[in-house]
Every structure is written in structure tokens, then in C-alpha cells.
Enzyme design. Structure first.
Site, mmCIF file in Angstrom:
data_model
loop_
_atom_site.group_PDB
_atom_site.id
_atom_site.type_symbol
_atom_site.label_atom_id
_atom_site.label_comp_id
_atom_site.label_asym_id
_atom_site.label_seq_id
_atom_site.Cartn_x
_atom_site.Cartn_y
_atom_site.Cartn_z
ATOM 1 N N GLY B 310 0.814 -1.195 0.000
ATOM 2 C CA GLY B 310 0.000 0.000 0.000
ATOM 3 C C GLY B 310 0.854 1.253 0.000
ATOM 4 C CD GLU B 311 3.845 2.976 3.154
ATOM 5 O OE1 GLU B 311 4.790 3.439 2.490
ATOM 6 O OE2 GLU B 311 4.006 2.464 4.282
ATOM 7 N N GLY B 312 0.746 3.593 -1.860
ATOM 8 C CA GLY B 312 1.018 4.077 -3.211
ATOM 9 C C GLY B 312 2.354 3.606 -3.741
#
Lengths: 344, 344
Positions: B310-312
Site C-alpha cells: 500500500g501507501e502508493g
């Protein structure tokens, strides 16, 4: 050619895994980047690996068999594309500039006189190989000179501080040469490793299949890597094999591109199996034989972008992922340093 | 929320294809980069597209259901990781720095007071959603405020000259929310879209499955995107959906990360199907529901690196490929300009 490549000492592996696993992320959540960070740490024997003077080497050579019609393009495209590389206009130029990698072109055996040129390493063995439909592509001494020169080029890079090198190639007809080497060295049926190269139509593909079957009928299915290299190789393939061996000897990371580059690695791997520890497999090419080479080597490439351009474009395109693996290892906070709660 | 997204005018497509096909490479040889170049040229309506002020937005929010045990990590990790983002120590920081993308964190609804901080956009709707096991996660007015604020953030980016934005998220429990949205909006059985998130063990996964089945038994399988968003969404997911809509309205390229980001896109896509023309799908996450989302959207991501952070992180890691697509289109020589012979 005495050469001995050792596997990296695995003693540091546990400390590297610990360093990776205490970063602020779920264990394993960076997937392939984590195995890449482990590999790079092992190759460099360091918990804080560094990438220095990353370099693309594009080996160019002509093939006697090209005039028999194994490619969709005329042989002159080899030297014309080398001129395009030297002028900065090819895909490999664009991507190397973007990724901050140096780029040098190695004339291993192009049928053209370039003179002395910035960015060009003059290492011509001969102006193109012989036609393997009629005779071995090169003599044993030409083969040995190619490998030795490649090894020397890698040693010079290492001496100048480079520790990561990407491999690319240019040579009209060289997917045919790569197919023959793959047939000899990767246990694959000839027809399964022959593809459309730069874009043969169905008739062209049928012609290529017939020509390569004739080549094998003449030269045999050599299982010895050096015999196969002399029989069917190109000077650019032989010199790449040497540069791979020389690079691994010096502890360099080797970025492996597509079908033709991997055919050179088949030779190097048959001579020195431990070379695989130094190899980062960039992509899976659309050329069908590449997938079979990768299976033979037990390699899983980083990406699959349907590329089939060569020049090392796949290798340079994944270089940011190699940097990312090093960067997360060096720069990410740990749960402890960031004050983030771990799993309860 | 009036919003209307049109498909890019296709009138320029033929000229873009011609420009791509006359570069010094076999037709099609750059594979996925060629379709990417075409897409970017269409979105920007230009034969010479440019990437300006690339920006990662990481939307953070807490989930009432997290306290019921849908995650391997405690809820406090959400704000602690936001602090890690603000301090520069997380994976998304490392990779954004490397790729030259700006990074801003959006507090859409974290259960923590951060004050005013550099790099943080304060857009808190409430300190966490309600627990969807007991009641809808958010009210209709909270949902509408989230979407509107996201849309505003994207409009501000566009007004400041940004034309490419990557989406990331942080929120303990948000894979559960994404699973429920995917079940509602992508025609997938609930069990097939529930994964281990940050790393649940078998018992934790069984608990998550049981809890989410209870949630659906209470709230139903809403087929309306805005109803599903209020019932099961997070503030970070709702605000991302709004930012995607606002970005596409302004002609921005949208870099789509993994499972949670794509759950926001499911909402945006159900409202405005033409948004897909603006989306670049970065990677296929290890979270099993992501593959089903991509099938539902008819999307093929650029890479598959076994990421599940996640987090980009997936979005930012492919940004060099987006740049490479633009760069080859603008910088490569044509056969004619380079004096290279085409196919005979």
C-alpha cells in the site's frame, strides 16, 4: 581463459533479512524488491549496498547468415543503428539518459568502419561472422579473442568504479544466432526457440525455420558451450559472454536483458554456473525462446512489458527497481526508529 | 456532486500511432510502453505530451471496524505511520524521492490530532469511521463531504500545474473495507476478495471472513456505489474516489496503485465510466481481490512485483515507465531522421 566465479558468501544473509524485516512495512510486503535487496547485499557483502557508475554496454556485430534472409531488415541496419546510438537517437539512448546510466557501444564485429568515436569501444574481431549455413560462424581463436576482450572491458569498468552493468545488443540476424545457441545449450527443440525477431511475417518465419534447420544439419547440436559459440554465435554474443564472466569475477551486478543477451548468458552459465548469483533478470521478452531460456536458468524476470526491441532496453527500464531495492534498504525507518507499533 | 468526465477525443490517435511507428524500432517492439504513449497522448491531446509536477497523494483514515479485529496491526499504527510519512522514513517517502514525485499526505479521517504540519493536507471528516458491523461507516453527508474534498484537492493540484497524480493510502483495517466495496461493486463473492491484508495468519483470516460476512448480513450487498461507499467505505477511500473524479475532470493522468486504491476507483468508475481512459494501472497486488477488481475493470497492470504494502508504493515504482513512454515519443529519432533503412 582461466576464470573462476564463486558464489557470494551467504554468511551475511541472516543479517540482511533481519534488516529488511524490521523496516516499517509488513514482512514481505515489498515482494520482489525484498529478494532483490537481499541479492544485492549478498553480491556486495554489505548491509548498506551502493550502486556506483551504472553502465549500459551495447555490443554490436554482424552475422554472415543475415544475407541469407534470416531477418526482416537488411544487414546495413546494424551499422546504421550504431550510428543512431552514437548520435543519441535510439530507444536505449533515451532510456539510459532518463535512468542516469552511462551508455557505451562496443563494436564487436560490425561490417562497417566507424573510426574512433566518442562513446564507441572499438573491439572489432572481424567485419561480421561467417555464414553458419556454410561453415562455423567464427574460428576458435576469434571466439577466444571475443570472450577475452569482453572480459577485459568488464574488468576496466570495475577498475573505474562501476559496480552494475546492463547488457544490450544490436546485430541484424542475431535472434537467429540466439535461437541456435538456445537449441544447443538449453535443451529446447529448435522450432520452439525460433521467433519473428524484428517482425518477420509468416513466410519469413518459415524461411528462418528452414535455414536454421539447415544450419543444425551442417554444424550439429553442440552441447559444449564454447563449441556452440564458435559454430553459431555472433561476435557481439561472444564478447557479451566474456563481459558477463569478467563482471561477475569482479563482483559486479549484471542486468540481463532479453533473448539475445540471455543466449550469451547461457554460454557463460555453462562455463561458470555461479554467475547466476550476480544476474538480475530484467524482463520476459515477447520472443518465444526467451521464456524457455529463463526456465532453463531457473530465473524469474522482474517485469513483463511485451518488449522485443533489444539494445538493452529492458535492462535499463528496470534499473529504477534495482535502485529502489537499494534505497529502501538504506533509507527506510525501522519500526523501532520510527516509533511505530509492530504486530501485537 | 455534478461531475462529468468525457473520453478523450480520439481524433489524434492516428497521428500518435504514426509517430510511434516511425521511431527507429520494429513496429510494436516497445510493447506496453507504446500503448502507454498512445494513452498519454490522447489524454493530453498532444503529439508531444509532457509530465508536469508529478504528485503522490497518500490518503489516510481510520476504520471503526479495526477495533473489532479485522487487521493484524493495532489501530494506532495508522497515525504512527502518518508520522513516519511526515518524517520521511516510510517506503513511499524513499520511492517518491527517488522518482522525483512530490508527496503529500491527506488526513481524511485519522483518529489523531496532527496539528498543522508541512506535507500534510488537513481534511479530516471525523476521527475514524463508525464500525460497519453495527451501523453504516459514515453518513451520507460525511460521504459527500469526503468526495467533495477529494475533488477539490485534485482541482487544486491541476490549478497549480500538476498533470499526473499517483494514489496511495494508509488505514489499519482498510483492506477489509476494500473487500466489502469490491463485493458490492465488482460482482465478486465475498470470500474471494478477502485476503491477509498486512499479514493475518490463518486464524486471523478466518476471523476477518466471519466479521465481514456479519457486516454484509447487516448492511446488505449495495449495488449503488454511493450507498456502498457510505455503508462500508473509509474516509480515505471516499476522498480518493473524489480526487480521482476531480483529477480526470481536469485531464490529469491517474496512477492507480493496489487493492484499496482500486476499491476507490470502483466507486468512481461506477459513477463515471470514462474515468478509465485517464487511469494507468501500476501493478497487480498480492492481495487476491485486486486481480478480480482489475478483471472487472478490464485493466491490465504494468507490472507484477508481489507487492502488498500500500501507501502508493506500486504507483510510484512504475512512474519511470510512464516517463519512458513520454520520453521515447518525444526524443527518439525516426527512421528517416536517423538515416536508418526501414523494412525492405
Amino acid at each position: 581463459m582461466p576464470c573462476s566465479i564463486a558464489r557470494p558468501d551467504q554468511g551475511i544473509a541472516a543479517a540482511l533479512r533481519q534488516r529488511i524485516d524490521t523496516k516499517t512495512k509488513p514482512v514481505g510486503a515489498l515482494g520482489r524488491l525484498e529478494s532483490l535487496a537481499l541479492q544485492i547485499g549478498l553480491v556486495q557483502q554489505s548491509l548498506n549496498p551502493v550502486l556506483r557508475q551504472p553502465q549500459m554496454l551495447v555490443f554490436a556485430g554482424d552475422h554472415g547468415a543475415a544475407r541469407a534472409g534470416v531477418s526482416a531488415y537488411p544487414q546495413d541496419v546494424t551499422w546504421q543503428m550504431v550510428e543512431n546510438f552514437l548520435a543519441g537517437g535510439a530507444a536505449i539512448n533515451v532510456f539510459s539518459r532518463q535512468m542516469g546510466m552511462g551508455l557505451r557501444v562496443v563494436d564487436a564485429g560490425v561490417a562497417h568502419d566507424f573510426g574512433v568515436r566518442p562513446g564507441l569501444i572499438g573491439a572489432k574481431i572481424a567485419p561480421g561472422t561467417a555464414n553458419y549455413l556454410e561453415a562455423p560462424a567464427m574460428s576458435a581463436s576469434q571466439r577466444d579473442a571475443s570472450v577475452a576482450r569482453g572480459r577485459q572491458i568488464a574488468h576496466e569498468l570495475a577498475a573505474n568504479g562501476c559496480n552494475v552493468v546492463g547488457f544490450g545488443e544490436m546485430g541484424i540476424g542475431n535472434t537467429a544466432s540466439a535461437s541456435l545457441l538456445t537449441h544447443c545449450l538449453a535443451g529446447a527443440d529448435l522450432d520452439t526457440v525460433i521467433g519473428r525477431g524484428t517482425g518477420l511475417d509468416d513466410a519469413g518465419l518459415a524461411r528462418k525455420r528452414a535455414l536454421l534447420a539447415r544450419a543444425v544439419a551442417r554444424g550439429g547440436r553442440c552441447s559444449d558451450p564454447l563449441a556452440a559459440l564458435a559454430e553459431y554465435g555472433g561476435f557481439e554474443i561472444a564478447m557479451m559472454a566474456g563481459a558477463m564472466l569478467g563482471g561477475a569475477e569482479k563482483g559486479l551486478l549484471l542486468l540481463i536483458d532479453g533473448f539475445i543477451v540471455t543466449s550469451a548468458l547461457l554460454v557463460a552459465h555453462a562455463l561458470e554456473p555461479a554467475i547466476l548469483d550476480y544476474c538480475i533478470f530484467a524482463h520476459r521478452s515477447q520472443e518465444p525462446g526467451h521464456g524457455l531460456q529463463l526456465v532453463h536458468l531457473g530465473a524469474e524476470p522482474l517485469v513483463e512489458l511485451d518488449l522485443r526491441l533489444g539494445e538493452g532496453t529492458g535492462a535499463v527500464l528496470v534499473y529504477p527497481l534495482v535502485q529502489a531495492a537499494v534505497n529502501f534498504l538504506n533509507e527506510m525507518a525501522s519500526f523501532e526508529s520510527a516509533g511505530v507499533a509492530g504486530r501485537p
